[in-house]
Structures are given as structure tokens and as C-alpha cells.
Motif scaffolding. Structure first.
Motif, mmCIF file in Angstrom:
data_model
loop_
_atom_site.group_PDB
_atom_site.id
_atom_site.type_symbol
_atom_site.label_atom_id
_atom_site.label_comp_id
_atom_site.label_asym_id
_atom_site.label_seq_id
_atom_site.Cartn_x
_atom_site.Cartn_y
_atom_site.Cartn_z
ATOM 1 N N TYR A 18 0.861 -1.190 0.000
ATOM 2 C CA TYR A 18 0.000 0.000 0.000
ATOM 3 C C TYR A 18 0.898 1.240 0.000
ATOM 4 O O TYR A 18 1.196 1.790 1.058
ATOM 5 C CB TYR A 18 -0.917 0.010 1.231
ATOM 6 C CG TYR A 18 -1.759 -1.235 1.351
ATOM 7 C CD1 TYR A 18 -2.876 -1.419 0.534
ATOM 8 C CD2 TYR A 18 -1.431 -2.229 2.268
ATOM 9 C CE1 TYR A 18 -3.648 -2.555 0.639
ATOM 10 C CE2 TYR A 18 -2.203 -3.382 2.381
ATOM 11 C CZ TYR A 18 -3.312 -3.544 1.557
ATOM 12 O OH TYR A 18 -4.072 -4.667 1.661
ATOM 13 N N PRO A 19 1.357 1.670 -1.161
ATOM 14 C CA PRO A 19 2.374 2.726 -1.222
ATOM 15 C C PRO A 19 1.879 4.138 -0.912
ATOM 16 O O PRO A 19 2.684 5.045 -0.774
ATOM 17 C CB PRO A 19 2.878 2.642 -2.665
ATOM 18 C CG PRO A 19 1.740 2.056 -3.438
ATOM 19 C CD PRO A 19 1.036 1.134 -2.486
ATOM 20 N N ARG A 20 0.573 4.342 -0.752
ATOM 21 C CA ARG A 20 0.065 5.696 -0.561
ATOM 22 C C ARG A 20 -0.791 5.815 0.693
ATOM 23 O O ARG A 20 -1.515 4.903 1.057
ATOM 24 C CB ARG A 20 -0.741 6.128 -1.771
ATOM 25 C CG ARG A 20 0.086 5.916 -3.042
ATOM 26 C CD ARG A 20 -0.245 6.712 -4.219
ATOM 27 N NE ARG A 20 -0.021 8.110 -4.277
ATOM 28 C CZ ARG A 20 1.155 8.741 -4.271
ATOM 29 N NH1 ARG A 20 2.245 8.097 -4.107
ATOM 30 N NH2 ARG A 20 1.225 10.035 -4.413
ATOM 31 N N ILE A 21 -0.687 6.974 1.329
ATOM 32 C CA ILE A 21 -1.621 7.392 2.366
ATOM 33 C C ILE A 21 -2.516 8.422 1.689
ATOM 34 O O ILE A 21 -2.008 9.367 1.077
ATOM 35 C CB ILE A 21 -0.903 8.075 3.546
ATOM 36 C CG1 ILE A 21 0.038 7.111 4.232
ATOM 37 C CG2 ILE A 21 -1.919 8.652 4.535
ATOM 38 C CD1 ILE A 21 0.935 7.789 5.253
ATOM 39 N N ILE A 22 -3.818 8.247 1.780
ATOM 40 C CA ILE A 22 -4.731 9.186 1.127
ATOM 41 C C ILE A 22 -5.653 9.785 2.190
ATOM 42 O O ILE A 22 -6.326 9.058 2.918
ATOM 43 C CB ILE A 22 -5.548 8.514 0.014
ATOM 44 C CG1 ILE A 22 -4.592 7.899 -1.028
ATOM 45 C CG2 ILE A 22 -6.492 9.531 -0.640
ATOM 46 C CD1 ILE A 22 -5.272 7.037 -2.056
ATOM 47 N N ILE A 23 -5.633 11.106 2.265
ATOM 48 C CA ILE A 23 -6.524 11.826 3.174
ATOM 49 C C ILE A 23 -7.595 12.491 2.320
ATOM 50 O O ILE A 23 -7.284 13.335 1.481
ATOM 51 C CB ILE A 23 -5.757 12.878 3.997
ATOM 52 C CG1 ILE A 23 -4.634 12.213 4.794
ATOM 53 C CG2 ILE A 23 -6.714 13.642 4.919
ATOM 54 C CD1 ILE A 23 -3.687 13.194 5.457
ATOM 55 N N HIS A 24 -8.843 12.069 2.502
ATOM 56 C CA HIS A 24 -9.982 12.668 1.795
ATOM 57 C C HIS A 24 -10.618 13.690 2.735
ATOM 58 O O HIS A 24 -10.961 13.352 3.873
ATOM 59 C CB HIS A 24 -11.031 11.614 1.426
ATOM 60 C CG HIS A 24 -10.560 10.596 0.444
ATOM 61 N ND1 HIS A 24 -10.557 10.808 -0.906
ATOM 62 C CD2 HIS A 24 -10.063 9.350 0.638
ATOM 63 C CE1 HIS A 24 -10.085 9.737 -1.518
ATOM 64 N NE2 HIS A 24 -9.770 8.838 -0.599
ATOM 65 N N ALA B 114 -14.069 16.866 9.174
ATOM 66 C CA ALA B 114 -14.010 15.412 9.055
ATOM 67 C C ALA B 114 -13.181 15.032 7.840
ATOM 68 O O ALA B 114 -13.205 15.723 6.816
ATOM 69 C CB ALA B 114 -15.411 14.834 8.935
ATOM 70 N N VAL B 115 -12.440 13.940 7.992
ATOM 71 C CA VAL B 115 -11.645 13.377 6.907
ATOM 72 C C VAL B 115 -11.791 11.860 6.962
ATOM 73 O O VAL B 115 -12.205 11.299 7.972
ATOM 74 C CB VAL B 115 -10.133 13.728 7.032
ATOM 75 C CG1 VAL B 115 -9.897 15.227 6.989
ATOM 76 C CG2 VAL B 115 -9.501 13.120 8.272
ATOM 77 N N THR B 116 -11.439 11.211 5.860
ATOM 78 C CA THR B 116 -11.167 9.774 5.916
ATOM 79 C C THR B 116 -9.694 9.613 5.595
ATOM 80 O O THR B 116 -9.138 10.377 4.789
ATOM 81 C CB THR B 116 -12.021 8.943 4.932
ATOM 82 O OG1 THR B 116 -11.780 9.361 3.602
ATOM 83 C CG2 THR B 116 -13.492 9.027 5.274
ATOM 84 N N ILE B 117 -9.071 8.644 6.249
ATOM 85 C CA ILE B 117 -7.666 8.345 5.997
ATOM 86 C C ILE B 117 -7.576 6.904 5.522
ATOM 87 O O ILE B 117 -8.085 5.992 6.175
ATOM 88 C CB ILE B 117 -6.811 8.538 7.275
ATOM 89 C CG1 ILE B 117 -6.898 9.989 7.754
ATOM 90 C CG2 ILE B 117 -5.351 8.140 7.001
ATOM 91 C CD1 ILE B 117 -6.170 10.265 9.057
ATOM 92 N N GLU B 118 -6.957 6.734 4.340
ATOM 93 C CA GLU B 118 -6.690 5.396 3.806
ATOM 94 C C GLU B 118 -5.233 5.089 4.094
ATOM 95 O O GLU B 118 -4.341 5.808 3.654
ATOM 96 C CB GLU B 118 -6.882 5.362 2.286
ATOM 97 C CG GLU B 118 -8.304 5.426 1.828
ATOM 98 C CD GLU B 118 -8.396 5.359 0.313
ATOM 99 O OE1 GLU B 118 -7.686 4.531 -0.314
ATOM 100 O OE2 GLU B 118 -9.161 6.161 -0.244
ATOM 101 N N LEU B 119 -5.005 4.004 4.839
ATOM 102 C CA LEU B 119 -3.651 3.631 5.222
ATOM 103 C C LEU B 119 -3.565 2.119 5.344
ATOM 104 O O LEU B 119 -4.422 1.506 6.011
ATOM 105 C CB LEU B 119 -3.295 4.303 6.555
ATOM 106 C CG LEU B 119 -1.960 3.979 7.185
ATOM 107 C CD1 LEU B 119 -0.810 4.447 6.292
ATOM 108 C CD2 LEU B 119 -1.845 4.642 8.546
ATOM 109 N N ALA B 120 -2.579 1.534 4.709
ATOM 110 C CA ALA B 120 -2.321 0.089 4.805
ATOM 111 C C ALA B 120 -3.566 -0.749 4.501
ATOM 112 O O ALA B 120 -3.825 -1.755 5.148
ATOM 113 C CB ALA B 120 -1.750 -0.258 6.178
ATOM 114 N N GLY B 121 -4.348 -0.314 3.522
ATOM 115 C CA GLY B 121 -5.509 -1.082 3.096
ATOM 116 C C GLY B 121 -6.774 -0.874 3.908
ATOM 117 O O GLY B 121 -7.779 -1.539 3.669
ATOM 118 N N THR B 122 -6.751 0.038 4.866
ATOM 119 C CA THR B 122 -7.923 0.315 5.698
ATOM 120 C C THR B 122 -8.280 1.790 5.588
ATOM 121 O O THR B 122 -7.398 2.644 5.568
ATOM 122 C CB THR B 122 -7.632 -0.032 7.180
ATOM 123 O OG1 THR B 122 -7.303 -1.426 7.260
ATOM 124 C CG2 THR B 122 -8.822 0.253 8.069
#
Length: 192
Positions: free
Chosen positions: A96-102, A122-130
């Protein structure tokens, strides 16, 4: 990477034209944590992609946001090669090469006439597949050149993302589960 609000929602109601802010390369992400022996701080020192955040004003409701920050996990620097390597491995950078903050919303639009203020959002954070949703506390600063700086902080846990904190030397050195994530967004208004 920009996630737009569906056109049907824009057409259906009282969402005004969005206000566009362009993220500059001065954006950073910092993670502060600790082990049973010391503290550490790891940073992604700049954001080289010119992404845009869209702010949608709607009466009597939180300010809706659209847009995201996509960061390369390999860019983390803990100022210690072993610590940097351990963090990248723990965050499963190869898979999972990216951290994505929506960015989802803010409690209100930052007032450009006020030099500094506080907001929630509010944000969502995608990290390590979660992917996980978080409420974030922000400070904002209106800079002399008219740019806006948003500084968001949130305590998260490795376990929020189904990650076990790293351990070394047969478990003698244990990383604590808690991390404080700070992202600094510097944006300029898109007047076009």
C-alpha cells in the motif's frame, strides 16, 4: 486525485459554485509517536502534486469539501534510517504505497479577515488497506500573501488501521499504539 460531488447533488439544490483552493508544495504530513524508551517524529516534508480542494457553501450546514491529499509512504523520513525503514515496513509501503486523506467537511469557511482561528472537520484516511473516518481539529492562518494554511491534528492508533505497532530486540523495544498525526495544508485561492 480529486473526488467531485455528484452533478445531481449540485443541480438538485442550494449548493453554490465551489470555491477552489490549490494545494501548494508546502504541504506536509507529520507523525509523532513514542516507544517505551523514547519519542519519535516522522515527516513527509513536501507535497509535489498540485491538487485542488473544493469548498461548497450551503446555508446552516457544515462546509462540504471535496478533494484529497495522496502521499507516498516511501517519502516518510524519521531522521533515523532504522526507524524510517521500520515505519515504512509497518505501514506496508510495498503493498500500500500511498496514504490518502480525503477531506469531507469543515465546521465553517475560514474567515479571511481573521488572521488565525480554529475549526473542526471530518476526513477519511486510507492507510495500509484500511479506510477510517476521523473528526479533526484545525487551526487556520491567513498568510500575508492571501494564502491559507490549515493545520489539522488528530490522535490515531496503529490498531485503527489493523496494524501492529513495531517491536524490536525480541520485544524489548515496543512502539506505543498511539500516534499524533499532523497535516499542514498551504493553499492558494484559484481565481480562474
Amino acid at each position: 486525485m480529486l473526488a467531485l460531488i455528484p452533478v445531481s447533488r449540485l443541480m438538485a439544490g442550494n449548493i453554490a459554485d465551489p470555491i477552489k483552493w490549490i494545494l501548494t508544495k508546502e504541504c506536509t504530513l507529520k507523525v509523532n509517536g513514542s516507544t517505551n524508551i523514547n519519542k519519535f517524529s516522522c515527516i513527509i516534508p513536501e507535497y509535489a502534486r498540485p491538487d485542488t480542494l473544493l469548498f461548497y457553501r450551503k446555508k446552516n450546514e457544515p462546509l462540504q469539501l471535496s478533494g484529497s491529499l495522496s502521499l507516498d509512504v516511501q517519502n516518510f523520513d524519521c531522521h533515523n534510517p532504522v526507524m524510517t525503514s521500520d515505519l515504512r515496513k509497518t505501514l506496508k509501503a510495498k503493498i500500500y504505497p500511498r496514504i490518502i486523506i480525503h477531506f469531507l467537511n469543515l465546521s465553517k469557511y475560514p474567515d479571511p479577515d481573521i488572521k488565525e482561528g480554529v475549526l473542526k472537520g471530518a476526513v477519511t484516511i486510507e492507510l495500509a488497506g484500511t479506510t477510517k473516518r476521523f473528526e479533526v481539529d484545525y487551526r487556520y492562518i491567513t498568510l500575508a500573501n492571501g494564502n491559507l494554511r490549515l493545520i489539522g491534528t488528530k490522535q490515531v492508533n496503529f490498531s485503527d488501521f489493523n496494524i501492529s505497532p513495531p517491536r524490536k530486540l525480541g520485544g524489548m523495544i515496543k512502539t506505543n499504539n498511539e500516534l499524533v498525526v499532523e497535516f499542514l495544508l498551504t493553499m492558494k485561492l484559484n481565481t480562474q
